[in-house]
Design a protein around this motif. Structure first.
Motif, PDB file in Angstrom:
ATOM      1  N   PHE A   1      44.359  26.022  83.165  1.00 14.59           N
ATOM      2  CA  PHE A   1      45.219  27.205  83.017  1.00 14.59           C
ATOM      3  C   PHE A   1      46.061  26.978  81.772  1.00 14.59           C
ATOM      4  CE2 PHE A   1      48.891  29.289  85.725  1.00 14.59           C
ATOM      5  CZ  PHE A   1      49.526  29.759  84.594  1.00 14.59           C
ATOM      6  N   ALA A   2      45.894  27.852  80.781  1.00 11.82           N
ATOM      7  CA  ALA A   2      46.718  27.748  79.569  1.00 11.82           C
ATOM      8  C   ALA A   2      47.786  28.843  79.616  1.00 11.82           C
ATOM      9  CB  ALA A   2      45.846  27.908  78.330  1.00 11.82           C
ATOM     10  N   GLY A   3      49.044  28.427  79.540  1.00 12.78           N
ATOM     11  CA  GLY A   3      50.153  29.377  79.396  1.00 12.78           C
ATOM     12  C   GLY A   3      50.326  29.602  77.910  1.00 12.78           C
ATOM     13  N   LEU A   4      50.067  30.828  77.444  1.00 20.77           N
ATOM     14  CA  LEU A   4      50.064  31.099  76.002  1.00 20.77           C
ATOM     15  C   LEU A   4      51.159  32.077  75.625  1.00 20.77           C
ATOM     16  CD1 LEU A   4      46.252  31.889  75.636  1.00 20.77           C
ATOM     17  CD2 LEU A   4      47.366  29.832  74.822  1.00 20.77           C
TER      18      LEU A   4
ATOM     19  N   PRO B   1      46.470  25.278  68.830  1.00 26.55           N
ATOM     20  CA  PRO B   1      47.750  25.841  68.374  1.00 26.55           C
ATOM     21  C   PRO B   1      48.830  25.733  69.453  1.00 26.55           C
ATOM     22  CG  PRO B   1      46.056  27.565  68.607  1.00 26.55           C
ATOM     23  CD  PRO B   1      45.382  26.267  68.862  1.00 26.55           C
ATOM     24  N   THR B   2      49.957  25.152  69.095  1.00 25.28           N
ATOM     25  CA  THR B   2      51.057  24.919  70.042  1.00 25.28           C
ATOM     26  C   THR B   2      52.351  24.867  69.245  1.00 25.28           C
ATOM     27  OG1 THR B   2      51.812  23.429  71.800  1.00 25.28           O
ATOM     28  CG2 THR B   2      50.766  22.389  69.912  1.00 25.28           C
TER      29      THR B   2
ATOM     30  N   ASP C   1      39.273  28.078  70.627  1.00 30.29           N
ATOM     31  CA  ASP C   1      40.370  27.343  69.981  1.00 30.29           C
ATOM     32  C   ASP C   1      41.233  26.544  70.947  1.00 30.29           C
ATOM     33  OD1 ASP C   1      39.464  28.558  67.722  1.00 30.29           O
ATOM     34  OD2 ASP C   1      40.972  30.159  67.730  1.00 30.29           O
ATOM     35  N   VAL C   2      41.144  26.865  72.243  1.00 29.40           N
ATOM     36  CA  VAL C   2      42.019  26.187  73.208  1.00 29.40           C
ATOM     37  C   VAL C   2      41.202  25.417  74.267  1.00 29.40           C
ATOM     38  CG1 VAL C   2      43.764  26.529  75.005  1.00 29.40           C
ATOM     39  CG2 VAL C   2      43.880  27.881  72.881  1.00 29.40           C
ATOM     40  N   PHE C   3      40.348  26.129  74.987  1.00 30.89           N
ATOM     41  CA  PHE C   3      39.679  25.493  76.131  1.00 30.89           C
ATOM     42  C   PHE C   3      38.627  24.468  75.700  1.00 30.89           C
ATOM     43  CE2 PHE C   3      41.688  29.100  78.087  1.00 30.89           C
ATOM     44  CZ  PHE C   3      42.162  28.569  79.267  1.00 30.89           C
ATOM     45  N   VAL C   4      37.786  24.853  74.742  1.00 33.85           N
ATOM     46  CA  VAL C   4      36.740  23.913  74.309  1.00 33.85           C
ATOM     47  C   VAL C   4      37.372  22.636  73.737  1.00 33.85           C
ATOM     48  CG1 VAL C   4      34.796  23.574  72.730  1.00 33.85           C
ATOM     49  CG2 VAL C   4      34.976  25.700  74.042  1.00 33.85           C
TER      50      VAL C   4
ATOM     51  N   PRO D   1      47.920  33.226  69.209  1.00 38.08           N
ATOM     52  CA  PRO D   1      48.314  32.633  70.489  1.00 38.08           C
ATOM     53  C   PRO D   1      48.626  31.145  70.354  1.00 38.08           C
ATOM     54  CG  PRO D   1      46.126  33.676  70.616  1.00 38.08           C
ATOM     55  CD  PRO D   1      46.499  33.639  69.175  1.00 38.08           C
ATOM     56  N   LYS D   2      49.700  30.705  71.008  1.00 41.11           N
ATOM     57  CA  LYS D   2      50.042  29.276  70.997  1.00 41.11           C
ATOM     58  C   LYS D   2      50.241  28.798  72.426  1.00 41.11           C
ATOM     59  CE  LYS D   2      51.846  29.116  66.397  1.00 41.11           C
ATOM     60  NZ  LYS D   2      52.777  28.527  65.451  1.00 41.11           N
ATOM     61  N   VAL D   3      49.784  27.584  72.698  1.00 37.20           N
ATOM     62  CA  VAL D   3      49.831  27.053  74.065  1.00 37.20           C
ATOM     63  C   VAL D   3      51.219  26.484  74.362  1.00 37.20           C
ATOM     64  CG1 VAL D   3      48.853  25.366  75.657  1.00 37.20           C
ATOM     65  CG2 VAL D   3      47.377  26.499  73.982  1.00 37.20           C
ATOM     66  N   LEU D   4      51.870  27.040  75.385  1.00 40.87           N
ATOM     67  CA  LEU D   4      53.163  26.505  75.824  1.00 40.87           C
ATOM     68  C   LEU D   4      52.960  25.393  76.833  1.00 40.87           C
ATOM     69  CD1 LEU D   4      55.239  29.773  76.401  1.00 40.87           C
ATOM     70  CD2 LEU D   4      54.996  28.418  74.315  1.00 40.87           C
ATOM     71  N   GLU D   5      51.937  25.550  77.653  1.00 40.93           N
ATOM     72  CA  GLU D   5      51.689  24.510  78.664  1.00 40.93           C
ATOM     73  C   GLU D   5      50.267  24.619  79.178  1.00 40.93           C
ATOM     74  OE1 GLU D   5      53.489  24.905  82.521  1.00 40.93           O
ATOM     75  OE2 GLU D   5      53.122  27.054  82.600  1.00 40.93           O
TER      76      GLU D   5
END
Ligand code: AMP
Ligand code: GLY
Length: 445
Positions: free
Chosen positions: A281-284, A128-129, A260-263, A291-295
């Motif tokens: 490092f996920a900036g969420l 998700p982004t 949902d993000v790291f794997v 949660p959505k990943v900004l960077e």
């Protein structure tokens, strides 16, 4: 290199010269496995109190010399703090089966140094982004921001030390931001292309995970304050203060973020033949839709590391070694149950141009053991040790006093108090680190 056992004593080179590295060096220095610690040639005064400075700047242009020096000093482990050397390919250049490096290869670090690539991986793996588009020409970028009705965010795709992002309130700002990147080239080649994405609302969290290629261990969640002014106003910076943990994410939320993000990010890279080892490092942004990943960053955060290290319990050197050698599952560490808060003391003008070389007063002499002042760990960022023990400013972010407290309010109070004891001409810091959480708590009462 996989499974290389950790020697009883190992000489370590820590690359990077800021607050993140001071916090890492402080925990490394508590490891019984640490032989000699080497730090950057231009390390800040805090780092220099914990290690010996390399004789010369660690630049890949002098790879032959570096290799010789590493062998001569019997360096057995290299830890890379900042994104610059990762993007340059320092890991690829110096990797050797007998000498692990903590940090991803250039190809894996692309998740950070190329925001367009990160966006593509996120799209391919359904991470998700915010919805957005990559534009590679000025004409296309101007056309896209002009036709959009919703507020947007304009990001230079390359590395800009946290300053290449403009959160725009209307089309005029978006057009100006695009021109700044692609026409006046304010960020150099980093702004040759831009990512333009929908502007989201919500609180931001920094979720960091150690990754050894396969195993992913998510660390306690931090919150950073990117904007320079109190109440989250003004331009973005590298980070004005942070705290850890945040009450915003439960263990179940973190598990969902891992899934949902790291794997998918680590798997997505692996499908391209790229193994990620180091810290991801996920900036969420926590939005109403989740949660959505900004960077993505491919290194520890600054000042997130100061608060993480303040709470870290275990042998950091062993943990990073096990991560670098593919045995993260064997690492044993935990976090102090208290909350940590870091308040960054900055030079006048930051995040723009600043004056350097200003004498700092109010700093206690550096102690090898803790560098602790008034109940806070006095982490240095942009400081320089001059002759006779004098310490002067040497950058935009100068010091990051970090305190532990039984509540966020207590940790913030102590860190802010310690920040207020430091003086140099033009020094400033935010007095409201953690304000959104504390306001929530107040409102709930
Ligand atoms: P980044 O380097 O991509 O994390 O962006 C730096 C900062 O800009 C973030 O920490 C946010 O505060 C802000 N930002 C980035 N992307 C967005 C977005 N899509 N919506 C709102 N704010 C954003
Ligand atoms: N504090 C944010 C970062 O390190 O990118």
């Amino acid at each position: 290199m996989s499974s290389l056992p950790l020697p009883e004593k190992v000489n370590v080179l820590l690359i990077g010269s800021g607050g993140r590295e001071h916090a890492i060096a402080w925990r490394l220095s508590q490891s019984t496995h640490l032989g000699k610690l080497w730090v950057d040639s231009n390390a800040n005064a805090g780092l220099l109190a914990l290690g010996s400075a390399c004789p010369e700047e660690f630049s890949l242009k002098r790879k032959y010399y570096l290799e010789r020096w590493l062998a001569q000093e019997n360096i057995g482990f290299i830890i890379i703090g900042p994104e610059g050397p990762l993007a340059e390919g320092m890991v690829d250049a110096l990797e050797n089966p007998e000498r692990p490096i903590f940090g991803p290869t250039k190809a894996a670090a692309r998740l950070e140094w190329d925001k367009a690539y990160a966006k593509t991986i996120m799209r391919q793996t359904s991470i998700p982004t915010p919805e957005g588009r990559v534009c590679t020409t000025l004409g296309a970028a101007l056309a896209y921001v002009t036709e959009r009705d919703e507020p947007c965010v304009v990001k230079a795709t390359g590395l800009c030390a946290g300053k290449g992002v403009t959160v725009c309130k209307d089309k005029h700002e978006a057009i100006a931001a695009v021109r700044k990147c692609m026409e006046s080239k304010e960020f150099g080649d980093a702004g040759n292309s831009v990512v333009i994405e929908e502007r989201l609302e919500g609180q931001e969290v920094s979720v960091l995970a150690l990754v050894d290629g396969r195993t992913i261990t998510v660390l306690d969640t931090c919150q950073d304050h990117k904007q320079v002014g109190e109440g989250d106003t003004g331009p973005n910076t590298g980070g004005m203060g942070a705290f850890c943990p945040t009450p915003l994410l439960s263990d179940a939320d973190l598990q969902a973020i891992a899934r949902d993000v790291f794997v998918p990010a680590v798997d997505g890279l692996r499908r391209q033949g790229i193994e990620f080892r180091g810290v991801l490092f996920a900036g969420l942004m926590l939005t109403h839709a989740g949660p959505k990943v900004l960077e993505f960053n491919c290194r520890f955060g600054d000042p997130e590391t100061q608060v993480l290290m303040a709470r870290f319990q275990g042998d950091l050197l062993k943990t990073l070694w096990l991560t670098a050698t593919g045995r993260l599952a064997d690492a044993e560490f935990s976090f102090d149950p208290r909350t940590a808060c870091c308040v960054v003391v900055c030079s006048e003008g930051y995040p723009g141009e600043v004056r350097k070389g200003l004498p700092i007063t109010g700093l206690l002499p550096l102690s090898k053991a803790t560098s602790s002042q008034a109940g806070a760990l006095m982490f240095h960022s942009g400081t320089k040790a001059e002759k006779m023990g004098k310490i002067v400013t040497n950058g935009g972010r100068v010091l990051g006093p970090t305190a532990l407290g039984s509540t966020l309010a207590e940790a913030t109070r102590l860190a802010t108090l310690a920040a207020g004891q430091i003086t140099f001409p033009g020094a400033f810091f935010r007095k409201d680190i953690g304000h959104r959480i504390m306001n929530q708590v107040q409102t709930a009462k």
